[in-house]
Enzyme design. Structure first.
Site, PDB file in Angstrom:
ATOM      1  N   SER A  28      16.360  12.744   6.415  1.00  0.00           N
ATOM      2  CA  SER A  28      15.719  11.979   5.354  1.00  0.00           C
ATOM      3  C   SER A  28      16.561  11.725   4.205  1.00  0.00           C
ATOM      4  O   SER A  28      16.126  11.276   3.119  1.00  0.00           O
ATOM      5  CB  SER A  28      14.688  13.166   4.908  1.00  0.00           C
ATOM      6  OG  SER A  28      15.443  14.115   4.334  1.00  0.00           O
ATOM      7  N   ASN A 116      14.630  25.497   0.822  1.00  0.00           N
ATOM      8  CA  ASN A 116      13.451  25.502   0.407  1.00  0.00           C
ATOM      9  C   ASN A 116      13.214  25.858  -1.092  1.00  0.00           C
ATOM     10  O   ASN A 116      12.306  24.980  -1.570  1.00  0.00           O
ATOM     11  CB  ASN A 116      12.425  26.903   1.044  1.00  0.00           C
ATOM     12  CG  ASN A 116      12.760  26.419   2.775  1.00  0.00           C
ATOM     13  OD1 ASN A 116      13.225  25.508   3.181  1.00  0.00           O
ATOM     14  ND2 ASN A 116      11.989  27.441   3.367  1.00  0.00           N
ATOM     15  N   THR A 161     -22.587  -5.229 -19.275  1.00  0.00           N
ATOM     16  CA  THR A 161     -22.784  -4.160 -18.105  1.00  0.00           C
ATOM     17  C   THR A 161     -23.677  -4.790 -16.875  1.00  0.00           C
ATOM     18  O   THR A 161     -23.953  -5.889 -17.023  1.00  0.00           O
ATOM     19  CB  THR A 161     -24.072  -3.268 -18.799  1.00  0.00           C
ATOM     20  OG1 THR A 161     -25.229  -3.918 -18.745  1.00  0.00           O
ATOM     21  CG2 THR A 161     -23.806  -2.522 -19.985  1.00  0.00           C
ATOM     22  N   HIS A 162     -23.156  -4.096 -15.563  1.00  0.00           N
ATOM     23  CA  HIS A 162     -23.448  -4.847 -14.555  1.00  0.00           C
ATOM     24  C   HIS A 162     -22.891  -6.330 -14.384  1.00  0.00           C
ATOM     25  O   HIS A 162     -23.668  -7.142 -13.723  1.00  0.00           O
ATOM     26  CB  HIS A 162     -25.070  -4.903 -14.324  1.00  0.00           C
ATOM     27  CG  HIS A 162     -25.600  -3.544 -14.425  1.00  0.00           C
ATOM     28  ND1 HIS A 162     -25.821  -2.501 -13.528  1.00  0.00           N
ATOM     29  CD2 HIS A 162     -25.990  -2.963 -15.702  1.00  0.00           C
ATOM     30  CE1 HIS A 162     -26.441  -1.465 -14.238  1.00  0.00           C
ATOM     31  NE2 HIS A 162     -26.666  -1.526 -15.504  1.00  0.00           N
ATOM     32  N   SER A 283      -0.358 -22.559  -6.481  1.00  0.00           N
ATOM     33  CA  SER A 283      -0.617 -22.690  -5.017  1.00  0.00           C
ATOM     34  C   SER A 283       0.215 -23.686  -4.336  1.00  0.00           C
ATOM     35  O   SER A 283       0.477 -24.746  -4.897  1.00  0.00           O
ATOM     36  CB  SER A 283      -2.092 -23.201  -4.867  1.00  0.00           C
ATOM     37  OG  SER A 283      -2.336 -23.751  -3.728  1.00  0.00           O
ATOM     38  N   LYS A 289      -3.633 -25.466  -9.471  1.00  0.00           N
ATOM     39  CA  LYS A 289      -3.823 -24.047  -9.612  1.00  0.00           C
ATOM     40  C   LYS A 289      -3.012 -23.460 -10.611  1.00  0.00           C
ATOM     41  O   LYS A 289      -1.811 -23.658 -10.300  1.00  0.00           O
ATOM     42  CB  LYS A 289      -3.760 -23.457  -8.302  1.00  0.00           C
ATOM     43  CG  LYS A 289      -4.863 -23.762  -7.307  1.00  0.00           C
ATOM     44  CD  LYS A 289      -6.139 -23.332  -7.664  1.00  0.00           C
ATOM     45  CE  LYS A 289      -6.457 -21.865  -6.993  1.00  0.00           C
ATOM     46  NZ  LYS A 289      -7.807 -21.077  -7.572  1.00  0.00           N
ATOM     47  N   ASN A 291      -2.698 -19.456 -11.178  1.00  0.00           N
ATOM     48  CA  ASN A 291      -3.412 -18.175 -10.750  1.00  0.00           C
ATOM     49  C   ASN A 291      -2.889 -16.992 -11.434  1.00  0.00           C
ATOM     50  O   ASN A 291      -1.741 -16.780 -11.781  1.00  0.00           O
ATOM     51  CB  ASN A 291      -3.350 -17.968  -9.291  1.00  0.00           C
ATOM     52  CG  ASN A 291      -4.019 -18.893  -8.696  1.00  0.00           C
ATOM     53  OD1 ASN A 291      -5.022 -19.614  -9.035  1.00  0.00           O
ATOM     54  ND2 ASN A 291      -3.271 -19.516  -7.364  1.00  0.00           N
ATOM     55  N   GLU A 296      -3.910  -9.508  -9.970  1.00  0.00           N
ATOM     56  CA  GLU A 296      -4.437  -9.275  -8.566  1.00  0.00           C
ATOM     57  C   GLU A 296      -3.402  -8.248  -7.737  1.00  0.00           C
ATOM     58  O   GLU A 296      -3.955  -7.171  -7.186  1.00  0.00           O
ATOM     59  CB  GLU A 296      -4.501 -10.656  -7.784  1.00  0.00           C
ATOM     60  CG  GLU A 296      -5.756 -11.392  -8.415  1.00  0.00           C
ATOM     61  CD  GLU A 296      -5.285 -12.714  -7.779  1.00  0.00           C
ATOM     62  OE1 GLU A 296      -4.785 -13.195  -6.831  1.00  0.00           O
ATOM     63  OE2 GLU A 296      -6.069 -13.745  -8.383  1.00  0.00           O
ATOM     64  N   TYR A 323       7.229  27.644   3.770  1.00  0.00           N
ATOM     65  CA  TYR A 323       7.661  26.347   4.108  1.00  0.00           C
ATOM     66  C   TYR A 323       7.439  25.736   5.305  1.00  0.00           C
ATOM     67  O   TYR A 323       7.498  26.431   6.119  1.00  0.00           O
ATOM     68  CB  TYR A 323       9.009  26.243   3.695  1.00  0.00           C
ATOM     69  CG  TYR A 323       9.623  24.719   3.875  1.00  0.00           C
ATOM     70  CD1 TYR A 323       9.356  23.914   2.889  1.00  0.00           C
ATOM     71  CD2 TYR A 323      10.184  24.487   4.990  1.00  0.00           C
ATOM     72  CE1 TYR A 323      10.042  22.559   3.054  1.00  0.00           C
ATOM     73  CE2 TYR A 323      10.791  23.185   5.268  1.00  0.00           C
ATOM     74  CZ  TYR A 323      10.644  22.145   4.207  1.00  0.00           C
ATOM     75  OH  TYR A 323      11.106  20.961   4.282  1.00  0.00           O
ATOM     76  N   GLN A 328       8.433  17.791   3.703  1.00  0.00           N
ATOM     77  CA  GLN A 328       9.229  16.640   3.565  1.00  0.00           C
ATOM     78  C   GLN A 328       8.688  15.503   3.485  1.00  0.00           C
ATOM     79  O   GLN A 328       9.278  14.458   2.781  1.00  0.00           O
ATOM     80  CB  GLN A 328      10.454  16.493   4.779  1.00  0.00           C
ATOM     81  CG  GLN A 328      11.341  15.339   4.723  1.00  0.00           C
ATOM     82  CD  GLN A 328      12.482  15.579   5.808  1.00  0.00           C
ATOM     83  OE1 GLN A 328      13.232  16.576   5.854  1.00  0.00           O
ATOM     84  NE2 GLN A 328      12.411  14.664   6.890  1.00  0.00           N
ATOM     85  N   LYS A 331       7.735  13.333  -0.152  1.00  0.00           N
ATOM     86  CA  LYS A 331       8.879  12.437  -1.225  1.00  0.00           C
ATOM     87  C   LYS A 331       8.742  11.072  -1.028  1.00  0.00           C
ATOM     88  O   LYS A 331       8.436  10.401  -2.199  1.00  0.00           O
ATOM     89  CB  LYS A 331      10.282  12.948  -0.940  1.00  0.00           C
ATOM     90  CG  LYS A 331      10.456  14.190  -1.725  1.00  0.00           C
ATOM     91  CD  LYS A 331      11.736  14.663  -1.564  1.00  0.00           C
ATOM     92  CE  LYS A 331      12.115  15.437  -0.238  1.00  0.00           C
ATOM     93  NZ  LYS A 331      11.171  16.730  -0.003  1.00  0.00           N
TER      94      LYS A 331
HETATM   95  N1  ARG Z   1      14.512  17.799   3.737  1.00  0.00           N
HETATM   96  C1  ARG Z   1      13.429  18.938   3.436  1.00  0.00           C
HETATM   97  C2  ARG Z   1      12.499  18.654   2.706  1.00  0.00           C
HETATM   98  O1  ARG Z   1      12.244  17.650   2.161  1.00  0.00           O
HETATM   99  C3  ARG Z   1      14.481  19.997   2.673  1.00  0.00           C
HETATM  100  C4  ARG Z   1      14.076  21.207   3.182  1.00  0.00           C
HETATM  101  C5  ARG Z   1      14.311  21.665   4.562  1.00  0.00           C
HETATM  102  N2  ARG Z   1      14.212  23.097   4.738  1.00  0.00           N
HETATM  103  C6  ARG Z   1      14.283  23.620   5.947  1.00  0.00           C
HETATM  104  N3  ARG Z   1      14.001  24.976   6.014  1.00  0.00           N
HETATM  105  N4  ARG Z   1      14.327  22.802   7.018  1.00  0.00           N
HETATM  106  O2  ARG Z   1      11.345  19.337   2.402  1.00  0.00           O
END
Ligand code: ARG
Length: 464
Positions: A28, A116, A161-162, A283, A289, A291, A296, A323, A328, A331
């Protein structure tokens, strides 16, 4: 894998290296490199804490702090993207890099810690900074709306309204409605801070630690107001993320509604505003145009933001404590929501400030006298006719005028008196938008004095 040595945080138990498809699937760093700054802060505080409790020497701490400084100088989330195939996540990256820079001292930095409780701490630090930034930016949008309200000056137009003409209102009043809604968004984010600002370190993987980790010191160093009361909640709950993304979703709902109003006002049937060329789009086919794509896109992106909110809820809903790696997946969506929010809030004040009004269109829209039907109803109530009876009378008058192809202004007094003896010449004074708005008496109404007072209040509160 490239030529960088990979420092795994958990290699000891394994005889084989990880399958490369699993790596691609699970690593990640490309995303959570975003937490680098927060991660460095946490490590700094952690090294100091370990030294205080005697688990790291002062010399080791010095080396670790120096190493962290170098990491901060050398790396950015953007640069980390290039290493995304080589490190499992930002935590593994910092550990590896620190061992390179600080040597054996760095091997102590993860003492008593798990990713964790680490990831949740870095995420909270990241989040509160971003939320604080969003609060400031919302203020800029509010300021621009207040500025636009002053620019709208005395323009009165039909409130809807409406999406049908309802009653005359000041355009400034309409704009201030959004300032008000955005203020609630600010207060929601401010309120969320106390739930973001909880220290989870010391929770370790799930159960807490048998080492004498000084959580009070960590909380103070890292600016957390409270320390978690439950290590299992601390390591597995991401409701603080749900809450902030929900707050931002509400913000986007407001932005999207506002965008929709501007799209309508910019359309030919309304023709109430002109966008600055710099903020309009053309456009590829139709040369005439101009726009309102920007609005939007705000309307459209709100849908993506709401999608992220749903994802966050869904990711967590079936997870057993504590956990699980599912977490993960919290994020990418959160980062995307904040990126989209930052860009939108940066652009909006500039667009808003350059909008020009077309007061002649507003006046033309006011020519429809049915807009004053409610004023007529209140006129009769002031003459002591019961509200529902007055409502009926005016409804009948409107239908009668429509049938006769007349408008309310050109009906004879005799015709009015056929519906109620309470009508006199003064009924014709009602067909005036200025009179209509000035008749309002309640708090928060569109009476011009109330609106100017509000503008003054906001200018004082927000600055110009
Ligand atoms: N990349 C993991 C996350 O975002 C970090 C924690 C990983 N912990 C584990 N026990 N594998 O949650």
């Amino acid at each position: 894998m490239g030529d960088r040595p990979m420092k795994k945080l958990w290699g000891g138990r394994f005889k084989k290296s990880m399958n490369s498809a699993l790596k691609d699937f699970s690593y990640s760093l490309a995303c959570d490199g975003e937490l680098l700054g927060a991660e460095v802060k946490v490590n700094r505080a952690y090294a100091k804490m370990l030294t205080r409790i005697g688990l790291m020497s002062r010399a080791e701490m010095g080396r670790v702090l120096k190493g962290l400084e170098l990491i901060e100088k050398k790396w950015t989330p953007k640069k980390l993207e290039a290493l995304s195939g080589q490190y499992e996540d930002v935590h593994s990256f910092v550990q590896s890099e620190l061992e390179k820079m600080a040597g054996s001292a760095a091997r102590k930095i993860h003492t008593g810690r798990s990713r964790n409780d680490l990831v949740v701490t870095s995420t909270r630090i990241w989040l509160r900074e971003k939320a604080a930034g969003a609060i400031v930016q919302i203020g800029e949008v509010q300021k621009a709306l207040v500025f636009l309200a002053t620019k709208a000056d005395k323009i009165i137009f039909p409130g809807m309204t409406h999406l049908r003409k309802a009653q005359p209102v000041l355009m400034a009043h309409h704009l201030l409605a959004y300032v008000e809604m955005l203020q609630e968004d600010v207060s929601r984010l401010q309120d969320a801070m106390k739930r973001i600002n909880v220290l989870g370190l010391g929770s370790a993987a799930l159960a807490g630690s048998a080492l004498p980790l000084d959580q009070k010191f960590l909380a103070k160093e890292l600016g957390f107001q409270t320390i978690t009361s439950n290590s299992m909640a601390a390591t597995s709950d991401r409701s603080f993320l749900v809450e902030v993304v929900a707050d931002l979703s509400i913000l986007w709902m407001h932005l999207s509604r506002m965008a929709e109003d501007f799209i309508l006002w910019n359309s030919e049937p309304f023709n109430l505003i002109e966008l600055d060329d710099a903020f309009a789009t053309g456009s590829s086919l139709m040369p005439q145009k101009k726009n309102p794509d920007i609005f939007e896109l705000i309307r459209g992106r709100s849908g993506v933001v709401f999608g992220h909110l749903t994802a966050l809820l869904t990711i967590q809903k079936g997870l057993p404590l504590c956990y699980n790696r599912d977490l993960q997946e919290d994020k990418p969506g959160v980062f995307d929501v904040f990126r989209k929010t930052r860009l939108a809030l940066e652009l909006l004040p500039q667009v808003l400030r350059t909008i020009a009004f077309k007061p002649e269109s507003a006046s033309a829209m006011l020519l429809d006298e049915t807009l004053f039907a409610t004023d007529m109803l209140e006129y009769l109530v002031r003459k002591k006719i019961a509200f529902s009876q007055a409502h009926e009378i005016v409804g009948k008058i409107v239908a009668y005028a429509q049938e006769k192809k007349k408008n309310l202004r050109t009906l004879e007094l005799a015709e009015y008196r056929r519906f109620s003896g309470c009508f006199d010449e003064s009924v014709y004074d009602l067909f005036n938008a200025e009179v209509s708005v000035r008749a309002k008496k309640t708090a928060g109404s569109t009476h011009p004095h109330a609106v100017w007072t509000e503008i003054g209040k906001w200018e004082k509160r927000l600055g110009r």
